[in-house]
Write an enzyme that holds these catalytic residues in place. Structure first.
Site, PDB file in Angstrom:
ATOM      1  N   MET A  53       0.826  -1.201   0.000  1.00 22.28           N
ATOM      2  CA  MET A  53       0.000   0.000   0.000  1.00 22.28           C
ATOM      3  C   MET A  53       0.859   1.250   0.000  1.00 22.28           C
ATOM      4  SD  MET A  53      -2.757   1.161   2.907  1.00 22.28           S
ATOM      5  CE  MET A  53      -3.788  -0.261   2.651  1.00 22.28           C
ATOM      6  N   LEU A  69      -5.836   6.940  -2.208  1.00 20.58           N
ATOM      7  CA  LEU A  69      -6.436   5.881  -1.398  1.00 20.58           C
ATOM      8  C   LEU A  69      -7.962   5.903  -1.504  1.00 20.58           C
ATOM      9  CD1 LEU A  69      -5.229   4.822   2.100  1.00 20.58           C
ATOM     10  CD2 LEU A  69      -7.646   5.186   1.725  1.00 20.58           C
ATOM     11  N   LEU A  75     -10.295  -0.744  -2.567  1.00 18.08           N
ATOM     12  CA  LEU A  75      -9.981  -0.675  -1.139  1.00 18.08           C
ATOM     13  C   LEU A  75     -11.143  -0.109  -0.336  1.00 18.08           C
ATOM     14  CD1 LEU A  75      -7.742  -0.985   1.070  1.00 18.08           C
ATOM     15  CD2 LEU A  75      -7.285   1.441   0.711  1.00 18.08           C
ATOM     16  N   ARG A  93      -9.899  14.853   5.652  1.00 23.63           N
ATOM     17  CA  ARG A  93      -9.062  14.071   6.569  1.00 23.63           C
ATOM     18  C   ARG A  93      -7.596  14.476   6.553  1.00 23.63           C
ATOM     19  NH1 ARG A  93     -10.934   9.401   8.817  1.00 23.63           N
ATOM     20  NH2 ARG A  93      -8.855   8.461   8.734  1.00 23.63           N
ATOM     21  N   TYR A 101       0.929  11.737  11.251  1.00 21.74           N
ATOM     22  CA  TYR A 101       2.262  11.428  10.719  1.00 21.74           C
ATOM     23  C   TYR A 101       3.330  12.281  11.389  1.00 21.74           C
ATOM     24  CZ  TYR A 101       0.773   8.145   7.145  1.00 21.74           C
ATOM     25  OH  TYR A 101       0.296   7.033   6.508  1.00 21.74           O
ATOM     26  N   SER A 108       5.872   8.112   7.135  1.00 20.74           N
ATOM     27  CA  SER A 108       5.839   6.668   7.319  1.00 20.74           C
ATOM     28  C   SER A 108       7.203   6.050   7.018  1.00 20.74           C
ATOM     29  CB  SER A 108       4.789   6.049   6.390  1.00 20.74           C
ATOM     30  OG  SER A 108       4.869   4.633   6.419  1.00 20.74           O
ATOM     31  N   ARG A 142       1.027   1.360  -3.961  1.00 18.43           N
ATOM     32  CA  ARG A 142      -0.261   1.644  -4.587  1.00 18.43           C
ATOM     33  C   ARG A 142      -0.647   3.118  -4.457  1.00 18.43           C
ATOM     34  NH1 ARG A 142      -3.893   2.684  -7.076  1.00 18.43           N
ATOM     35  NH2 ARG A 142      -5.869   1.617  -7.469  1.00 18.43           N
ATOM     36  N   TYR A 143      -0.301   3.757  -3.331  1.00 22.35           N
ATOM     37  CA  TYR A 143      -0.812   5.103  -3.065  1.00 22.35           C
ATOM     38  C   TYR A 143       0.276   6.138  -2.780  1.00 22.35           C
ATOM     39  CZ  TYR A 143      -4.742   1.982  -2.193  1.00 22.35           C
ATOM     40  OH  TYR A 143      -5.679   0.980  -2.306  1.00 22.35           O
ATOM     41  N   CYS A 179      -8.947  -8.824  -2.121  1.00 21.97           N
ATOM     42  CA  CYS A 179      -9.174  -8.065  -3.351  1.00 21.97           C
ATOM     43  C   CYS A 179      -8.906  -6.583  -3.115  1.00 21.97           C
ATOM     44  CB  CYS A 179     -10.610  -8.264  -3.830  1.00 21.97           C
ATOM     45  SG  CYS A 179     -11.037  -9.984  -4.165  1.00 21.97           S
ATOM     46  N   HIS A 255      -5.881  -5.240   9.741  1.00 25.63           N
ATOM     47  CA  HIS A 255      -6.700  -4.183   9.143  1.00 25.63           C
ATOM     48  C   HIS A 255      -8.057  -4.755   8.787  1.00 25.63           C
ATOM     49  CE1 HIS A 255      -7.931  -0.778   6.765  1.00 25.63           C
ATOM     50  NE2 HIS A 255      -6.785  -0.153   7.002  1.00 25.63           N
ATOM     51  N   ASP A 332       6.497  -1.512  10.013  1.00 26.13           N
ATOM     52  CA  ASP A 332       5.821  -0.433  10.727  1.00 26.13           C
ATOM     53  C   ASP A 332       5.271   0.602   9.766  1.00 26.13           C
ATOM     54  OD1 ASP A 332       5.831  -0.918  13.511  1.00 26.13           O
ATOM     55  OD2 ASP A 332       7.985  -0.509  13.587  1.00 26.13           O
ATOM     56  N   GLU A 335      -0.555   2.578  11.059  1.00 18.89           N
ATOM     57  CA  GLU A 335      -1.471   1.749  11.849  1.00 18.89           C
ATOM     58  C   GLU A 335      -0.792   1.126  13.071  1.00 18.89           C
ATOM     59  OE1 GLU A 335      -1.587   1.763   8.584  1.00 18.89           O
ATOM     60  OE2 GLU A 335      -3.674   2.021   7.965  1.00 18.89           O
ATOM     61  N   GLU A 339      -1.818   4.354  15.459  1.00 21.05           N
ATOM     62  CA  GLU A 339      -3.103   3.810  15.894  1.00 21.05           C
ATOM     63  C   GLU A 339      -2.942   2.843  17.065  1.00 21.05           C
ATOM     64  OE1 GLU A 339      -7.054   1.532  14.083  1.00 21.05           O
ATOM     65  OE2 GLU A 339      -5.395   2.081  12.768  1.00 21.05           O
ATOM     66  N   CYS A 391     -14.024 -14.018  -6.547  1.00 18.14           N
ATOM     67  CA  CYS A 391     -14.965 -14.105  -5.431  1.00 18.14           C
ATOM     68  C   CYS A 391     -16.365 -14.411  -5.980  1.00 18.14           C
ATOM     69  CB  CYS A 391     -14.995 -12.795  -4.651  1.00 18.14           C
ATOM     70  SG  CYS A 391     -13.442 -12.394  -3.813  1.00 18.14           S
ATOM     71  N   CYS A 394     -18.136 -11.315  -7.111  1.00 17.96           N
ATOM     72  CA  CYS A 394     -17.354 -10.325  -7.855  1.00 17.96           C
ATOM     73  C   CYS A 394     -18.035  -9.977  -9.173  1.00 17.96           C
ATOM     74  CB  CYS A 394     -15.953 -10.854  -8.121  1.00 17.96           C
ATOM     75  SG  CYS A 394     -14.914  -9.724  -9.084  1.00 17.96           S
ATOM     76  N   CYS A 399     -10.991  -6.795 -12.537  1.00 16.22           N
ATOM     77  CA  CYS A 399     -10.451  -7.920 -11.769  1.00 16.22           C
ATOM     78  C   CYS A 399     -10.384  -9.177 -12.631  1.00 16.22           C
ATOM     79  CB  CYS A 399     -11.311  -8.156 -10.532  1.00 16.22           C
ATOM     80  SG  CYS A 399     -10.783  -9.544  -9.509  1.00 16.22           S
TER      81      CYS A 399
END
Length: 413
Positions: A53, A69, A75, A93, A101, A108, A142-143, A179, A255, A332, A335, A339, A391, A394, A399
């Site tokens: 991620m 994200l 997601l 947010r 952060y 991160s 991904r982000y 997924c 998660h 790490d 999260e 969190e 799935c 799905c 996918c």
């Protein structure tokens, strides 16, 4: 994301000028000549691409990270309003998440750990699997940077693909398949493969000399992963007095997922449970334990019980020796560091509530990565039979096509 950026990077020349113009974090790629297909091993070189991620390395990157994200319907499914609600939620947010952060050091550490893990794994692989050497490490997030499209463009610059062929392994760093995570990362990889190397032609024929891909798509009960988790748990339990050690409750925290995804048939809850049970078996089932879920977003129903609620309820019942185990994370990030450490454990005010260290630079874990990669390369398979199964609920054509592509790579290996 505009297509022009990765294409522009490919068009730069000469290469030493590209090195000077590239961002600092990319310049390391030019420390040695580009990888070419005159392999030292009979099947090498091999690109090892760790998928994850990702996370913003600085607070300035938080806004872009959240925008990507919340735009990802794999997601966070927001339905037909994704294009409206995603940007709205991310903007609202961003200030709050920037503060979080800032509280863990300004960004991160997931990129630093991922690049370290990839590099150390490839060092081991060069010795363990000389026929597929040299193994070149890559990270594709991904982000956040390094984004999938930029990593793919870098691979092409390094001598893979574009008529030269070459082998690459997409190695998910989510041990348990979902997924929403692995599936989303593979969808993104497939998208940029088509954009940067060309779509498959009639008769499902790959472009001449394109990269040959295979996928390590899940590994929830790999012995090395289980051992790495178990050793870290035992190290934390050793901090309790002997008379309290075996009665401490282990709370394995993963998660969470929206129940809409779970009810669609996503395998993630079952695979996380499998990891937990394998770790407890390795530890002799000495401690009481539960699997709990964290990081719920929004008002819709998600998998529970929530980690924060579980900690609160156990303490209220008098059980104050609690050990939180991040069981679905391989390093790490927000999260764990914020969190779990600050929001959940910090607010209890109890020294008896602890968190197990993340895998990070664990030599046992990195050896597990190398063992997994070696076994995969020796197997000659493009992906597991599980990955090609959709799935039950799905309906995503993206996918479906992604799964068809990676399964069809079998003919190329």
């Amino acid at each position: 994301m505009a297509l022009s950026r990765p294409l522009a990077r490919l068009a730069r020349c000469p290469q030493n000028l590209a090195a000077l113009q590239a961002p600092v974090h990319q310049r390391r790629h030019f420390a040695s000549p580009p990888v070419t297909q005159n392999a030292t091993g009979s099947k090498g070189p091999t690109a090892m691409v760790l998928l994850n991620m990702g996370g913003p390395s600085t607070t300035d990157e938080v806004g872009d990270f959240l925008s990507r994200l919340f735009a990802d319907g794999d997601l966070i499914p927001l339905g037909r309003l994704q294009g409206y609600l995603g940007p709205l939620i991310s903007r609202r947010r961003t200030p709050k998440i920037q503060k979080q952060y800032a509280a863990i050091g300004g960004g991160s550490p997931i990129r630093r750990w991922s690049e370290y893990q990839a590099a150390e794994m490839c060092k081991l692989l060069d010795k363990m699997s000389p026929e597929t050497a040299p193994h070149k490490p890559y990270v594709a997030f991904r982000y956040a940077a390094p984004l999938t499209e930029d990593t793919y463009a870098q691979m092409l610059e390094d001598g893979f693909g574009q008529g030269r062929g070459g082998r690459a392994v997409a190695f998910t760093q989510y041990p348990q398949y979902s997924c929403s995570t692995t599936g989303s990362s593979l969808n993104e990889l497939w998208k940029w493969r088509n954009r940067l190397e060309g779509k498959r032609g009639s008769g499902e024929v790959d472009p001449q000399g394109a990269i040959k891909w295979s996928v390590i798509d899940r590994w929830p009960v790999h012995p090395g992963l289980v051992e790495a988790f178990a050793q870290n748990i035992e190290a934390r339990l050793a901090e309790y007095p002997p008379e309290r050690r075996d009665s401490a409750v282990l709370l394995f925290s993963a998660h969470s997922l929206p129940m809409s995804v779970v009810n669609r048939g996503d395998p993630y809850p079952a695979e996380v449970s499998a990891t937990v049970y394998a770790v407890m078996q390795r530890m002799g089932m000495r401690n009481p334990y539960r699997l709990v879920w964290q990081s719920q977003v929004g008002p819709s129903a998600w998998l529970g019980a929530q980690t924060a609620d579980a900690v609160h309820e156990f303490i209220k019942k008098g059980q104050k020796d609690l050990v939180l185990v991040p069981i679905a994370f391989t390093s790490d990030h927000i999260e764990t560091l914020y969190e779990l450490d600050q929001e959940i454990i910090g607010e209890t005010g109890l020294d008896s509530v602890k968190r197990v260290e993340s895998l990070n630079g664990s030599p046992v874990f990195i050896q597990a990565l190398a063992d997994l990669a070696k076994s995969h390369l020796e197997s000659g398979i493009s992906c597991s039979p599980q990955m090609s199964l959709r799935c039950p609920g799905c309906t995503s054509e993206r996918c479906l096509e992604q799964k068809k592509f990676f399964a069809a790579q079998q003919a190329q290996l």
